[in-house]
Design a protein around this motif. Structure first.
Motif, PDB file in Angstrom:
ATOM      1  N   GLN A 212     -27.840 -67.793   6.183  1.00 22.72           N
ATOM      2  CA  GLN A 212     -27.714 -68.950   5.478  1.00 22.72           C
ATOM      3  C   GLN A 212     -29.119 -68.833   4.633  1.00 22.72           C
ATOM      4  OE1 GLN A 212     -27.609 -72.229   7.993  1.00 22.72           O
ATOM      5  NE2 GLN A 212     -25.414 -71.956   8.260  1.00 22.72           N
ATOM      6  N   VAL A 213     -30.293 -68.451   5.404  1.00 22.91           N
ATOM      7  CA  VAL A 213     -31.737 -68.310   4.608  1.00 22.91           C
ATOM      8  C   VAL A 213     -31.437 -67.204   3.295  1.00 22.91           C
ATOM      9  CG1 VAL A 213     -34.004 -67.493   4.916  1.00 22.91           C
ATOM     10  CG2 VAL A 213     -32.801 -68.678   6.703  1.00 22.91           C
ATOM     11  N   ILE A 214     -30.794 -66.018   3.436  1.00 24.33           N
ATOM     12  CA  ILE A 214     -30.726 -65.142   2.650  1.00 24.33           C
ATOM     13  C   ILE A 214     -29.961 -65.509   1.700  1.00 24.33           C
ATOM     14  CG2 ILE A 214     -29.798 -62.898   2.087  1.00 24.33           C
ATOM     15  CD1 ILE A 214     -30.458 -61.911   4.745  1.00 24.33           C
ATOM     16  N   ASP A 215     -28.717 -66.281   1.838  1.00 23.77           N
ATOM     17  CA  ASP A 215     -27.693 -66.969   0.706  1.00 23.77           C
ATOM     18  C   ASP A 215     -28.478 -68.146   0.002  1.00 23.77           C
ATOM     19  OD1 ASP A 215     -25.884 -65.047   1.687  1.00 23.77           O
ATOM     20  OD2 ASP A 215     -24.769 -66.692   2.968  1.00 23.77           O
ATOM     21  N   ALA A 216     -29.235 -68.693   0.786  1.00 23.18           N
ATOM     22  CA  ALA A 216     -30.079 -69.917  -0.020  1.00 23.18           C
ATOM     23  C   ALA A 216     -30.966 -69.464  -0.824  1.00 23.18           C
ATOM     24  CB  ALA A 216     -30.535 -70.967   1.065  1.00 23.18           C
ATOM     25  N   ALA A 217     -31.756 -68.324  -0.380  1.00 26.89           N
ATOM     26  CA  ALA A 217     -32.814 -67.806  -1.040  1.00 26.89           C
ATOM     27  C   ALA A 217     -32.363 -67.188  -2.431  1.00 26.89           C
ATOM     28  CB  ALA A 217     -33.608 -66.374  -0.356  1.00 26.89           C
ATOM     29  N   GLN A 218     -31.189 -66.622  -2.277  1.00 25.42           N
ATOM     30  CA  GLN A 218     -30.478 -65.788  -3.460  1.00 25.42           C
ATOM     31  C   GLN A 218     -30.286 -67.060  -4.468  1.00 25.42           C
ATOM     32  OE1 GLN A 218     -30.350 -62.571  -3.897  1.00 25.42           O
ATOM     33  NE2 GLN A 218     -29.376 -62.916  -6.147  1.00 25.42           N
ATOM     34  N   ALA A 219     -29.435 -68.012  -3.852  1.00 22.85           N
ATOM     35  CA  ALA A 219     -29.240 -69.056  -4.658  1.00 22.85           C
ATOM     36  C   ALA A 219     -30.315 -69.761  -5.549  1.00 22.85           C
ATOM     37  CB  ALA A 219     -28.291 -70.139  -4.108  1.00 22.85           C
ATOM     38  N   TYR A 220     -31.434 -69.739  -4.900  1.00 25.40           N
ATOM     39  CA  TYR A 220     -32.617 -70.311  -5.637  1.00 25.40           C
ATOM     40  C   TYR A 220     -33.170 -69.551  -6.496  1.00 25.40           C
ATOM     41  CZ  TYR A 220     -37.142 -72.470  -6.458  1.00 25.40           C
ATOM     42  OH  TYR A 220     -38.231 -72.788  -7.050  1.00 25.40           O
ATOM     43  N   LYS A 221     -33.184 -68.071  -6.369  1.00 24.74           N
ATOM     44  CA  LYS A 221     -33.661 -67.164  -7.352  1.00 24.74           C
ATOM     45  C   LYS A 221     -32.809 -67.235  -8.522  1.00 24.74           C
ATOM     46  CE  LYS A 221     -34.336 -62.164  -7.564  1.00 24.74           C
ATOM     47  NZ  LYS A 221     -34.043 -60.916  -6.903  1.00 24.74           N
ATOM     48  N   GLU A 222     -31.458 -67.388  -8.564  1.00 23.75           N
ATOM     49  CA  GLU A 222     -30.865 -67.440  -9.425  1.00 23.75           C
ATOM     50  C   GLU A 222     -30.813 -68.534 -10.348  1.00 23.75           C
ATOM     51  OE1 GLU A 222     -26.867 -66.642  -8.181  1.00 23.75           O
ATOM     52  OE2 GLU A 222     -27.421 -64.480  -7.500  1.00 23.75           O
ATOM     53  N   SER A 223     -30.899 -69.951  -9.663  1.00 18.43           N
ATOM     54  CA  SER A 223     -30.910 -71.145 -10.461  1.00 18.43           C
ATOM     55  C   SER A 223     -32.166 -71.851 -10.606  1.00 18.43           C
ATOM     56  CB  SER A 223     -30.023 -71.915  -9.834  1.00 18.43           C
ATOM     57  OG  SER A 223     -30.433 -72.399  -8.435  1.00 18.43           O
ATOM     58  N   ARG A 224     -33.034 -71.586  -9.722  1.00 17.31           N
ATOM     59  CA  ARG A 224     -34.426 -72.345  -9.685  1.00 17.31           C
ATOM     60  C   ARG A 224     -33.977 -73.628  -9.905  1.00 17.31           C
ATOM     61  NH1 ARG A 224     -38.846 -69.036 -10.099  1.00 17.31           N
ATOM     62  NH2 ARG A 224     -38.346 -66.994  -9.353  1.00 17.31           N
ATOM     63  N   ALA A 225     -33.040 -74.216  -9.350  1.00 18.21           N
ATOM     64  CA  ALA A 225     -32.916 -75.701  -9.241  1.00 18.21           C
ATOM     65  C   ALA A 225     -33.371 -76.400  -8.040  1.00 18.21           C
ATOM     66  CB  ALA A 225     -31.142 -75.843  -9.347  1.00 18.21           C
ATOM     67  N   PRO A 226     -33.955 -77.716  -8.249  1.00 16.74           N
ATOM     68  CA  PRO A 226     -34.412 -78.382  -7.043  1.00 16.74           C
ATOM     69  C   PRO A 226     -33.277 -78.410  -5.889  1.00 16.74           C
ATOM     70  CG  PRO A 226     -34.864 -79.776  -9.323  1.00 16.74           C
ATOM     71  CD  PRO A 226     -33.936 -78.541  -9.546  1.00 16.74           C
ATOM     72  N   ASP A 227     -32.103 -78.673  -6.188  1.00 15.40           N
ATOM     73  CA  ASP A 227     -31.322 -78.497  -5.044  1.00 15.40           C
ATOM     74  C   ASP A 227     -31.036 -77.491  -4.263  1.00 15.40           C
ATOM     75  OD1 ASP A 227     -30.419 -81.312  -5.639  1.00 15.40           O
ATOM     76  OD2 ASP A 227     -28.488 -80.890  -6.455  1.00 15.40           O
ATOM     77  N   SER A 228     -31.198 -76.421  -5.055  1.00 14.02           N
ATOM     78  CA  SER A 228     -31.268 -74.850  -4.298  1.00 14.02           C
ATOM     79  C   SER A 228     -32.400 -75.019  -3.589  1.00 14.02           C
ATOM     80  CB  SER A 228     -31.031 -73.928  -5.549  1.00 14.02           C
ATOM     81  OG  SER A 228     -29.888 -73.992  -6.095  1.00 14.02           O
ATOM     82  N   LEU A 229     -33.694 -75.492  -4.018  1.00 10.43           N
ATOM     83  CA  LEU A 229     -34.789 -75.370  -3.521  1.00 10.43           C
ATOM     84  C   LEU A 229     -34.705 -76.125  -1.982  1.00 10.43           C
ATOM     85  CD1 LEU A 229     -37.892 -74.500  -2.982  1.00 10.43           C
ATOM     86  CD2 LEU A 229     -38.555 -76.496  -4.368  1.00 10.43           C
ATOM     87  N   ARG A 230     -34.030 -77.094  -2.235  1.00 11.81           N
ATOM     88  CA  ARG A 230     -33.856 -78.113  -0.998  1.00 11.81           C
ATOM     89  C   ARG A 230     -33.045 -77.423   0.254  1.00 11.81           C
ATOM     90  NH1 ARG A 230     -29.936 -81.261   0.170  1.00 11.81           N
ATOM     91  NH2 ARG A 230     -29.065 -81.069  -1.625  1.00 11.81           N
ATOM     92  N   MET A 231     -31.940 -76.932  -0.319  1.00  7.31           N
ATOM     93  CA  MET A 231     -31.234 -75.994   0.633  1.00  7.31           C
ATOM     94  C   MET A 231     -31.778 -74.924   1.350  1.00  7.31           C
ATOM     95  SD  MET A 231     -28.289 -77.468   0.562  1.00  7.31           S
ATOM     96  CE  MET A 231     -27.029 -76.505   1.488  1.00  7.31           C
TER      97      MET A 231
END
Length: 448
Positions: A79-98
């Motif tokens: 989950q950490v890796i998936d969330a980090a990848q999602a934030y890397k791609e979007s840089r969205a606040p919701d992605s950072l929260r996740m």
């Protein structure tokens, strides 16, 4: 009133739990339930029960609980890796929260909820003390400690701490704890304590609102005339009280951490600066501030050097003296080695380093805090502990208010040690400080 309110909340939570889950539950089940419930009363009741259950654990049950915290309350790496990848791609606040949620182990939220119970903070501090005691045998539990230390560092930050002067009017329970926690210069009963709280002495401690009757750290101070070089006069119950008009120097002669569960969370640097401020505001006439500090690692280092056959730190002749020093059993035996030992101590404090900083923990603490390595005192502590730690040597680290911040910055950023000319000169005399004739060891004297 607050305690009554908390008790009523806990009782309401227990009423609900009795209806929903009337059977007795072990601490793991209680923790699992606590991480899932949402109601404030239920959270309070479960946290209360966990605190009670914790203190009833035997050694085997405590180990099992630590294993539960490690395996069942850990974070999910995928989950950490998936969330980090999602934030890397979007840089969205919701992605950072996740990402932040995924990177936090479930046990952190568990500890936060336990902390809401009355006595919860004390339990977590006690729990970390027991955890630290087992880390050598169970290094995998370090993950639990990382989470505990992270939370405790936040909960015990300096903004929450209050400083109190400890005197003869302080409650007996706290005075007993001061005697119990004193580890630098042990106290031997109430008469010892009474002298250390006399008119020319000060004792200050930090407290936390969640542990109002438990000192976190305390410092003992002697108000004297001039720079003290011996702790024996300070500690003597028969020592005369220094008249107020002669007191110009505050000597910090004992600093004691009280809570093993807060190890690694530093209060000492802040405490010293607060005490300096307190003494200045008292208008006591104090113009100088210094420690009278032990050298807890000096003899250990000497023993290590004795075991090295071809080391780079010392010449063969100097190592030969060390071997003879290790045979000394009394302060009388040490007399011929005075100049050599003081020069060796200066070398140890200034040159023997680890990661670019002095290996001695007390030196590292005070120098980082902005003090100056000012003087090395021969036979400053003639107790058995003083002999065993450092052959009786003590050190003055001077806190010059006008240069504390500069010294701190120089040390932290450049590794530069603030040192007096006298100590620097001592260091340069090491090569020529060998005894003119090698003193006989106690065994050689006995064989004559």
């Amino acid at each position: 009133m607050l305690n009554q309110f908390l008790r009523s909340v806990v009782e309401a939570g227990h009423d609900w739990l009795q209806r929903d889950k009337p059977q007795a539950r072990d601490i793991q089940t209680l923790c699992s339930d606590l991480m899932q419930v949402k109601g404030e009363a239920t959270i309070a009741a479960l946290a209360h029960d966990i605190v009670s259950a914790y203190y009833a654990l035997d050694a085997a049950a405590l180990d099992a609980w630590f294993d539960y915290l490690l395996t069942e309350c850990d974070l999910n790496p995928d989950q950490v890796i998936d969330a980090a990848q999602a934030y890397k791609e979007s840089r969205a606040p919701d992605s950072l929260r996740m990402l932040m949620q995924a990177a936090e182990a479930a046990r952190q939220n568990l500890f936060r909820r336990i902390n809401q119970a009355q006595g919860g903070t004390a339990m977590l501090v006690d729990m970390r003390a027991k955890l630290l005691a087992h880390l050598k045998a169970r290094p995998e539990w370090m993950c639990i400690d990382l989470d505990l230390r992270h939370l405790l560092s936040s909960w015990f930050n300096r903004g929450f701490l209050s400083i109190r002067r400890i005197d003869w009017q302080t409650s007996a329970s706290i005075l007993e704890k001061i005697m119990q926690y004193e580890s630098v210069h042990k106290m031997h009963g109430w008469d010892d304590l009474r002298r250390r709280l006399a008119d020319d002495r000060r004792c200050y401690a930090f407290f936390h609102p969640a542990l109002p009757h438990e000192p976190l750290i305390f410092v003992e101070v002697a108000l004297v005339h001039g720079l003290a070089g011996s702790v024996d006069n300070i500690l003597s119950k028969a020592a005369e009280i220094t008249p107020p008009d002669q007191r110009d120097t505050a000597i910090f002669y004992s600093i004691n951490d009280c809570q093993a569960g807060l190890r690694g969370i530093s209060f000492g640097d802040f405490l010293i600066k607060k005490v300096v401020s307190e003494l200045q505001s008292e208008a006591t006439g104090i113009v100088a501030f210094s420690t009278l500090s032990p050298l807890p690692g000096f003899r250990k280092w000497i023993a290590q050097e004795c075991a090295i056959k071809d080391g780079d730190n010392l010449a063969d002749a100097q190592r030969e003296v060390l071997l003879r020093l290790e045979t000394c059993t009394s302060f009388d035996d040490l007399e011929p080695y005075g100049p050599f030992l003081k020069a060796l101590c200066a070398h140890y404090l200034l040159e023997v380093q680890e990661d670019g900083k002095p290996v001695d923990p007390v030196a590292r603490f005070h120098l980082r805090n902005g003090a100056e390595l000012n003087r090395i005192n021969w036979f400053g502590d003639r107790s058995d502990n003083g002999f065993n730690q450092s052959f009786g040597l003590l050190v003055n680290y001077v806190y010059d208010v006008s240069s504390i911040e500069k010294n701190h910055e120089d040390y932290v950023h450049h590794g530069r040690i603030a040192v007096s000319d006298s100590v620097r000169k001592l260091q340069t005399t090491l090569a020529g400080a060998l005894p003119e004739t090698m003193p006989k060891t106690p065994r050689e004297k006995a064989e004559e």
